[in-house]
Design a protein around this motif. Structure first.
Motif, short mmCIF file in Angstrom:
data_model
loop_
_atom_site.label_atom_id
_atom_site.label_comp_id
_atom_site.label_asym_id
_atom_site.label_seq_id
_atom_site.Cartn_x
_atom_site.Cartn_y
_atom_site.Cartn_z
N ASN A 104 -3.27 3.59 -1.70
CA ASN A 104 -3.61 2.77 -2.86
C ASN A 104 -2.81 1.47 -2.83
N THR A 105 -3.45 0.36 -3.19
CA THR A 105 -2.79 -0.94 -3.20
C THR A 105 -2.21 -1.22 -4.58
N HIS A 106 -0.96 -1.72 -4.58
CA HIS A 106 -0.25 -2.04 -5.82
C HIS A 106 0.37 -3.42 -5.69
N ARG A 138 0.86 -1.17 0.00
CA ARG A 138 0.00 0.00 0.00
C ARG A 138 0.90 1.23 0.00
#
Length: 78
Positions: free
Chosen positions: A63-65, A58
């Motif tokens: 935002n998650t990647h 995160r």
């Protein structure tokens, strides 16, 4: 309001502030160094999926990647 009531309120406020500071310090930032030279700051420890070989993290905006594990050179705690 009695003096013991105000003392209890102050003690409760101190306990709540201490708890909040303790909980917020548990979530450390990490830096992912990639093979191509990028430095990515994450919020919390990145997780490795053993089945897919992907690293999930995160970013500091929440935002998650994901990225391939073979693209990661090093992960260090900040």
């Amino acid at each position: 309001m009695t003096p013991s009531d105000s003392g209890k309120k102050i003690a409760f406020a101190i306990v709540m502030m201490t708890s909040a500071l303790t909980l917020s310090s548990c979530s450390s930032d990490y830096v992912i160094s990639t093979n191509d030279g990028h430095m990515i700051t994450t919020h919390g420890k990145p997780a490795r999926d053993k089945e897919t070989g992907m690293i999930s993290y995160r970013d500091t905006d929440g935002n998650t990647h994901q990225m391939q594990q073979h693209d990661v050179k090093e992960i260090v705690q900040k």
